[in-house]
Scaffold this active site. Structure first.
Site, short mmCIF file in Angstrom:
data_model
loop_
_atom_site.label_atom_id
_atom_site.label_comp_id
_atom_site.label_asym_id
_atom_site.label_seq_id
_atom_site.Cartn_x
_atom_site.Cartn_y
_atom_site.Cartn_z
N GLU A 139 18.33 -19.65 9.01
CA GLU A 139 18.10 -18.22 8.75
C GLU A 139 18.73 -17.44 9.90
O GLU A 139 19.87 -17.00 9.80
CB GLU A 139 16.61 -17.94 8.61
CG GLU A 139 16.31 -16.56 8.05
CD GLU A 139 14.87 -16.46 7.56
OE1 GLU A 139 14.41 -15.33 7.37
OE2 GLU A 139 14.22 -17.50 7.37
N GLU B 27 5.55 -17.35 13.64
CA GLU B 27 5.81 -16.52 12.47
C GLU B 27 4.52 -16.29 11.68
O GLU B 27 4.23 -15.17 11.26
CB GLU B 27 6.85 -17.19 11.58
CG GLU B 27 7.15 -16.44 10.30
CD GLU B 27 8.19 -17.15 9.45
OE1 GLU B 27 8.86 -16.46 8.67
OE2 GLU B 27 8.33 -18.39 9.57
#
Length: 874
Positions: free
Chosen positions: A463, A737
């Site tokens: 990502e 996260e």
């Protein structure tokens, strides 16, 4: 860099005292000089031709637009700050312009791989060109190498590394702009023949980027290099070196990708390939690239990505499977550096390096990496010992395992290189609570690990993109912790370029069309307005507002149109309070808070900010218009989401926090009801986190505004999942996260997106600076300070320090029994307001210097009448 005795002078982005190859003809000047300087200082520009030009500055700390004639390409000026004309310089810096106009470039892009295959890892290439010094070596006053690439590169000149940058020229929106870097190579030039060498690989330009499988060759099919070498001689002449005979060969890097890792075959090394005299008759001729796209070549606005520090392993363990496991004690973005060959490693032996952020059971937890396998390979030559690290890949890791290692591995044989953008540290926090201190350091590390050329979401999996929502909520924290103005400024230029192309602000910048839906969404798109505003509020500089103004207006106008002019954004797809702990694991946007309530609240916020921006820039009609837009949106929020008595239709901590912090309620009565309800919900939730990306940065502030300082501390210091300190209690060294990226039993969250290095939820550090330590400002540029510490949480001391544009500012407090001692530091040229807890209405104006106050104070937690709390604080 700054010292107390010498002060500081910087241009544009605070990279230090020397600025080479800047892209601005009129850079901004900022300075801090010793406290004993005169109230009015003077600026002096000394040009290479001996001209000396004076201008009036302001005070001991100042920031002004360039007061001299605009710089021309290559022009070099020494700027100094003086207490009075002809007095000795207090501080000074040298600035040299880069190539400012398109016609300055005469070199061509050259490519070694005009027909490379796609969708598989490619090798890196070696390129070399010869040139002759045009005059005697002693006549050269300076030599400059201007270079960029489609792909990533490292340079050598006569066998020596040029510069210390990694992954140059970085990742920009290549369809809109390409950065170049200026290198001072004066000392490396030799008489007679010289050789420029380059390593060149795919990087972001032609490799795989993005997620859900990623996208190959987003920007082009050919990597290429542009290098222009210029020699200046003592007689004032300039010579552009003729780089003749560009040739290429395959490098020892046989395969490389940012996500996949790098394979290096030491048997393929060619000694002295970038030195004069090397026989390159077996190399291939390069191709001149004619169609490279017409995009501006720009100088960087920030320092380079480079190796910032190295870490030794805290443990080395031989595993039953034969691998050697390393624990570096810290989750980082970077790469390993090993002492290779020698020591019994035979020719052709393969050593593999595996990386992971955490362990799951007895094994490296590699599932969260998704398709980013993150394995480096070194094929031994069997020859002499040498240090090696991969060049063109980065990994996010704390743990590594070395497969195929012969013999013992000593701690001095391996290092972890911490790699990120070069930024000056500017903010610190400390307290009597070790877990809270660790949380703050985790925030610092997650910022460092995710500022690799641009602000990314994570450094480890497939990502690593510049999500707009993440930096929108984190920007105030980032600007306090590091001088990252240049990094954010460059990223905002790309945001505006991508915004113009898409018609709205993409969810991440640069945009990678890799399968994720592309739609206008609140919070993320509001980065177009709120990130430039955060930069202005921190620095006091209006240039970023002027540069991004059209982008800001385009976003607010787009949302206003989406509301049909009503201000109510109740249509379209939204991500809402992303990663609310109550959201289903595979649907992280489906939290408890109404998504359109969030969208409308942010429309109010951005419209109000834009009206202030317009006023700052003297656009009075725009300021009036956007005030009206904000008023309509606020009225719509009231009508649709707030009951007359102050309850919210979406009865969640996030919704209530937005209403309080964004000032969306109608008067004190509604604020009182909303504040009480927020406290009730937080208390009912056991002081565990019940907010996502939207609510988390502001929920503690909302509790304090509601008068529940005690509740804010209980929320901040809770260590039960989900909470900020839960991750700390589980050994985290960065911000996760998800609140439960690691489950209480030590297993990894089974969700498909589980990173252990995301900074967004660390935005709470801003609250720690402003409220816990009490260090805040009341206007742009830290000219006007506010010190209002709110002790609590069982803390006996806390403090924060920040190297602000005006100088060092600090606030600290110590509590001994019922006596609270508060100490504040105000830099020259600034003033402060001290608001002491327990003294209702008492305010103290202070000027430059260090000031200490004592007051009798006991926090709410020690009030015998306070309600019992249901959870413990760490």
């Amino acid at each position: 860099m700054r010292t107390t005795a010498e002060g500081e002078l910087w241009l544009e982005d605070r990279r230090g005292t020397a600025t080479l190859g800047i892209g601005e003809a009129t850079p901004r000047l900022s300075w801090i000089v010793p406290a004993q300087a005169a109230p009015i200082v003077h600026l002096c520009a000394l040009y290479d031709d001996g001209r000396r030009v004076w201008a009036t500055g302001s005070g001991p700390a100042g920031s002004v637009a360039w007061p001299f004639a605009p710089l021309t390409s290559r022009e070099r000026v020494r700027v100094s700050v003086h207490a009075a004309v002809e007095d000795p310089a207090l501080v000074q810096a040298e600035v040299e312009a880069g190539l400012l106009i398109e016609d300055d470039w005469t070199a061509d892009f050259v490519s070694p791989s005009p027909s490379a295959s796609s969708e598989k890892l490619r090798p890196a290439y070696l390129m070399r060109a010869r040139w002759h010094a045009p005059v005697d070596l002693g006549a050269i006053s300076r030599a400059r190498l201007y270079v960029t690439s489609h792909g990533v590169h490292e340079l050598e000149l006569n066998g020596e590394r040029v510069g210390n940058s990694v992954l140059d020229p970085g990742w920009t929106s290549y369809r809109h702009r390409l950065r170049y870097r200026t290198h001072d190579v004066t000392a490396a030039v030799r008489a007679g023949e010289n050789v420029i060498g380059a390593w060149l690989a795919d990087g972001w330009y032609r490799g795989r980027i993005g997620f859900d499988g990623g996208l190959w060759d987003l920007y082009g099919e050919d990597v290429s290099l542009l290098a222009q070498l210029e020699i200046h001689t003592d007689d004032g002449r300039r010579h552009v070196a003729e780089l003749s005979g560009w040739k290429w060969a395959f490098s020892p890097i046989t395969a490389v990708g940012l996500y996949e890792g790098e394979t290096y075959d030491a048997r393929l090394e060619q000694s002295d390939w970038s030195r004069p005299g090397f026989d390159d008759s077996g190399w291939e001729d390069v191709s001149t690239v004619v169609d490279v796209g017409v995009v501006p070549l720009e100088a960087p606005t920030a320092g380079p990505v480079t190796t910032i520090e190295t870490l030794k392993p805290v443990s080395v363990q031989r595993r039953p499977n034969g691998r050697v496991r390393l624990d570096f004690g810290q989750n980082i973005s970077g790469r390993l550096r090993l002492r290779m060959d020698g020591g019994g490693h035979r020719a052709g032996q393969v050593v593999r390096l595996h990386h992971a952020e955490v362990l799951e059971g007895e094994e490296l937890a590699v599932r969260p990496l998704r398709t980013a396998v993150s394995i480096d390979e070194y094929v031994c030559s069997g020859e002499s010992e040498r240090w090696w690290s991969p060049r063109f890949t980065l990994h996010g890791f704390r743990y590594a395992e070395i497969e195929g290692w012969t013999g013992e591995l000593a701690t001095e044989d391996v290092l972890a290189e911490v790699v990120h953008t070069e930024m000056q540290r500017t903010g610190w926090f400390s307290s009597s609570n070790p877990a809270l201190n660790r949380l703050h350091e985790n925030v610092v590390w997650s910022m460092r690990d995710n500022f690799v050329d641009l602000p990314t979401d994570c450094p480890q999996r497939d990502e690593r993109v510049g999500w707009t929502g993440d930096i929108q909520v984190f920007a105030p924290t980032a600007l306090f912790l590091h001088a990252c103005h240049g990094t954010l400024d460059g990223w905002l230029r790309d945001l505006w370029a991508e915004q113009r192309l898409a018609g709205h602000v993409p969810l991440f910048v640069p945009w990678v069309p890799c399968g994720f839906p592309d739609f206008p969404t609140a919070v993320w798109g509001d980065a177009a307005v709120l990130v430039p505003w955060a930069i202005h509020q921190h620095s006091g500089d209006t240039s970023v507002l002027a540069r991004q103004y059209d982008s800001m207006c385009a976003w607010v106008d787009l949302v206003e149109k989406a509301t049909g002019g009503t201000g109510l954004w109740d249509r379209g797809h939204q991500l809402g309070d992303w990663l609310d702990p109550a959201a289903p694991p595979d649907e992280p946007g489906n939290g408890r808070t109404d998504k359109h309530l969030v969208a409308t609240a942010y429309h109010v916020r951005s419209s109000r900010v834009l009206s202030e921006v317009a006023a700052v820039l003297g656009r009075d009609e725009d300021a009036r218009r956007y005030r009206e837009v904000a008023a309509r949106a606020a009225n719509s929020f009231q009508r649709h989401y707030v009951t007359p008595d102050g309850r919210l239709v979406s009865d969640t901590p996030t919704a209530l926090s937005l209403a309080l912090v964004f000032d969306l309620l109608d008067g004190p009565a509604q604020r009182l009801v909303a504040g009480r309800r927020l406290s009730e919900l937080v208390r009912a939730g056991g002081y565990r986190i019940s907010t996502g990306f939207v609510g988390t940065p502001i929920v503690c502030d909302a509790l304090v505004q509601a008068g529940d300082v005690d509740g804010a501390y209980h929320l901040l210091l809770n260590d039960e999942c989900p909470s900020w300190l839960y991750a700390v209690s589980m050994g985290a060294t960065t911000i996760w996260e998800r609140w439960d990226s690691l489950l209480p039993d030590g297993s990894v969250n089974p969700g498909g997106m589980t990173s252990f290095n995301h900074y967004a939820l660390g935005a709470v550090a801003d609250f720690m600076h402003r409220v816990v330590a009490g260090l805040d400002k009341t206007g742009p540029g830290y000219q006007r300070l506010r010190f209002a510490p709110r002790p609590g949480g069982g803390l006996t001391h806390a403090g924060a320090r920040h190297d602000a544009p005006t100088g060092t500012v600090a606030s600290s407090w110590v509590r001994e029994g019922a006596t609270l001692t508060v100490t504040v530091e105000v830099p020259p040229g600034a003033s402060g307001l001290v608001v002491l807890p327990g003294e209702t209405g008492a305010e103290h104006e202070v000027g430059a210097g260090t000031h200490t106050f004592q007051v009798s104070y006991r926090p709410a937690e020690e009030d015998p009448a306070r309600p019992e709390r249901t959870t413990r604080m760490a």
